[in-house]
Design a protein around this motif. Structure first.
Motif, mmCIF file in Angstrom:
data_model
loop_
_atom_site.group_PDB
_atom_site.id
_atom_site.type_symbol
_atom_site.label_atom_id
_atom_site.label_comp_id
_atom_site.label_asym_id
_atom_site.label_seq_id
_atom_site.Cartn_x
_atom_site.Cartn_y
_atom_site.Cartn_z
ATOM 1 N N GLY A 47 -5.970 3.745 -11.471
ATOM 2 C CA GLY A 47 -7.182 4.262 -10.837
ATOM 3 C C GLY A 47 -6.919 4.831 -9.461
ATOM 4 O O GLY A 47 -5.880 5.424 -9.197
ATOM 5 N N ALA A 48 -7.866 4.644 -8.551
ATOM 6 C CA ALA A 48 -7.766 5.190 -7.191
ATOM 7 C C ALA A 48 -7.059 4.203 -6.273
ATOM 8 O O ALA A 48 -7.243 2.987 -6.382
ATOM 9 N N ALA A 49 -6.255 4.745 -5.351
ATOM 10 C CA ALA A 49 -5.549 3.910 -4.376
ATOM 11 C C ALA A 49 -5.607 4.566 -3.007
ATOM 12 O O ALA A 49 -5.772 5.783 -2.896
ATOM 13 N N SER A 50 -5.492 3.741 -1.987
ATOM 14 C CA SER A 50 -5.455 4.239 -0.606
ATOM 15 C C SER A 50 -4.204 3.732 0.078
ATOM 16 O O SER A 50 -3.787 2.585 -0.121
ATOM 17 N N VAL A 51 -3.607 4.607 0.872
ATOM 18 C CA VAL A 51 -2.435 4.280 1.686
ATOM 19 C C VAL A 51 -2.783 4.636 3.122
ATOM 20 O O VAL A 51 -3.395 5.679 3.375
ATOM 21 N N VAL A 52 -2.410 3.774 4.064
ATOM 22 C CA VAL A 52 -2.643 4.116 5.469
ATOM 23 C C VAL A 52 -1.430 3.704 6.299
ATOM 24 O O VAL A 52 -0.887 2.610 6.141
ATOM 25 N N LEU A 53 -1.005 4.621 7.155
ATOM 26 C CA LEU A 53 0.067 4.354 8.110
ATOM 27 C C LEU A 53 -0.587 4.178 9.476
ATOM 28 O O LEU A 53 -1.017 5.155 10.096
ATOM 29 N N PRO A 54 -0.698 2.944 9.973
ATOM 30 C CA PRO A 54 -1.312 2.734 11.291
ATOM 31 C C PRO A 54 -0.434 3.303 12.397
ATOM 32 O O PRO A 54 0.792 3.109 12.405
ATOM 33 N N TYR A 55 -1.078 3.985 13.327
ATOM 34 C CA TYR A 55 -0.379 4.667 14.424
ATOM 35 C C TYR A 55 -1.063 4.337 15.736
ATOM 36 O O TYR A 55 -2.290 4.449 15.860
ATOM 37 N N GLU A 90 -11.560 -0.660 -4.829
ATOM 38 C CA GLU A 90 -12.445 -1.390 -5.725
ATOM 39 C C GLU A 90 -13.441 -0.414 -6.343
ATOM 40 O O GLU A 90 -13.585 0.714 -5.882
ATOM 41 N N ASP A 91 -14.125 -0.836 -7.399
ATOM 42 C CA ASP A 91 -15.045 0.052 -8.114
ATOM 43 C C ASP A 91 -16.041 0.697 -7.166
ATOM 44 O O ASP A 91 -16.782 0.002 -6.454
ATOM 45 N N GLY A 92 -16.035 2.038 -7.130
ATOM 46 C CA GLY A 92 -16.985 2.767 -6.301
ATOM 47 C C GLY A 92 -16.661 2.798 -4.817
ATOM 48 O O GLY A 92 -17.414 3.376 -4.033
ATOM 49 N N GLU A 93 -15.549 2.200 -4.410
ATOM 50 C CA GLU A 93 -15.195 2.126 -2.992
ATOM 51 C C GLU A 93 -14.563 3.436 -2.538
ATOM 52 O O GLU A 93 -13.657 3.956 -3.181
ATOM 53 N N ALA A 94 -15.046 3.982 -1.436
ATOM 54 C CA ALA A 94 -14.489 5.223 -0.893
ATOM 55 C C ALA A 94 -13.071 4.975 -0.392
ATOM 56 O O ALA A 94 -12.720 3.865 0.032
ATOM 57 N N ALA A 95 -12.247 6.029 -0.416
ATOM 58 C CA ALA A 95 -10.838 5.901 -0.039
ATOM 59 C C ALA A 95 -10.671 5.406 1.391
ATOM 60 O O ALA A 95 -9.808 4.564 1.667
ATOM 61 N N ASP A 96 -11.489 5.910 2.334
ATOM 62 C CA ASP A 96 -11.347 5.484 3.730
ATOM 63 C C ASP A 96 -11.770 4.031 3.920
ATOM 64 O O ASP A 96 -11.168 3.297 4.724
ATOM 65 N N VAL A 97 -12.773 3.592 3.176
ATOM 66 C CA VAL A 97 -13.212 2.193 3.248
ATOM 67 C C VAL A 97 -12.128 1.273 2.704
ATOM 68 O O VAL A 97 -11.835 0.217 3.278
ATOM 69 N N ALA A 98 -11.503 1.685 1.601
ATOM 70 C CA ALA A 98 -10.406 0.895 1.031
ATOM 71 C C ALA A 98 -9.233 0.801 2.001
ATOM 72 O O ALA A 98 -8.620 -0.257 2.157
ATOM 73 N N ALA A 99 -8.919 1.895 2.680
ATOM 74 C CA ALA A 99 -7.816 1.894 3.651
ATOM 75 C C ALA A 99 -8.088 0.909 4.782
ATOM 76 O O ALA A 99 -7.202 0.142 5.184
ATOM 77 N N ALA A 100 -9.316 0.914 5.300
ATOM 78 C CA ALA A 100 -9.670 -0.005 6.395
ATOM 79 C C ALA A 100 -9.628 -1.458 5.930
ATOM 80 O O ALA A 100 -9.145 -2.347 6.661
ATOM 81 N N ARG A 101 -10.107 -1.716 4.713
ATOM 82 C CA ARG A 101 -10.074 -3.075 4.166
ATOM 83 C C ARG A 101 -8.641 -3.561 3.992
ATOM 84 O O ARG A 101 -8.309 -4.701 4.354
ATOM 85 N N GLU A 102 -7.785 -2.714 3.440
ATOM 86 C CA GLU A 102 -6.391 -3.101 3.247
ATOM 87 C C GLU A 102 -5.685 -3.343 4.580
ATOM 88 O O GLU A 102 -4.827 -4.220 4.682
#
Length: 200
Positions: A47-55, A90-102
């Protein structure tokens, strides 16, 4: 222009584990015309995944997470991999919201801004995953060396804070090997001056 057709003959879920697996039987249009013979394709359903590189633009440093990974263990002598923060939406979770949660789950940090570095399929031959990659602004003071992760997912994640120039040298030498982290890092290298102006 050729007509593009896909005929799905069957679509069966054969495994319902952490990474569900399906097997499809299909025929598809050929560049030379007509349809292919029947082919079978295995697909991991992520499904959908988010990756974030904190800077941190104040210190010109990034945060990478280090954890044991089974695929490098099976292919390489070094299974503890340095990566960008990542996770499935998660189901219906926006990519930016998932990145912040992770970012909170894996590194106990809060992102104050996000810039999208790319969106795409990490392995389109058999992985049903669409990944959105971000660079995120945050304060990295005092977070190096912390251990985090979700206990219910058996995560054991160590945080590493590294200067951008050092990370780029690691990428050039081949010691930074997680492709999503490399995409984010190279995007950061191209937009670094602008982000420092906007976020510092």
């Amino acid at each position: 222009m050729m007509e593009r057709t896909v005929q799905i003959l069957s679509y069966e879920t054969v495994h319902k584990g952490f990474y569900p697996k399906s097997v499809l039987r299909l025929r598809h249009s050929l560049f030379r015309g007509g349809l292919s013979a029947e082919v079978s394709r295995d697909v991991l359903e992520l499904g959908a995944a988010s990756v974030v590189l904190p800077y941190d633009p104040r210190t010109d440093s990034i945060l990478l997470v280090e954890q044991f990974r089974i695929a490098p263990y099976l292919m390489d002598e070094e299974p503890w991999l340095l990566e960008a923060i990542a996770g499935r939406a998660e189901d219906g979770e926006a990519a930016d919201v998932a990145a912040a949660r992770e970012a909170r789950e894996e590194a106990n940090i809060e992102l104050t801004a996000l810039a999208r570095a790319g969106i795409g399929y990490p392995s389109p031959g058999g992985l049903k995953e669409l990944t959105t990659i971000f660079v995120g602004c945050c304060n990295l003071a005092g977070v190096d060396g912390g251990v985090h992760g979700a206990a219910d997912e058996s995560e054991d994640i160590r945080v590493r804070v590294i200067a951008v120039d050092e990370a780029l040298a690691m990428a050039a030498s081949g010691t930074l090997r997680a492709l999503s982290a490399l995409v984010a890092l190279y995007w950061l290298a191209l937009h670094r001056a602008d982000l420092r102006r906007r976020w510092a």
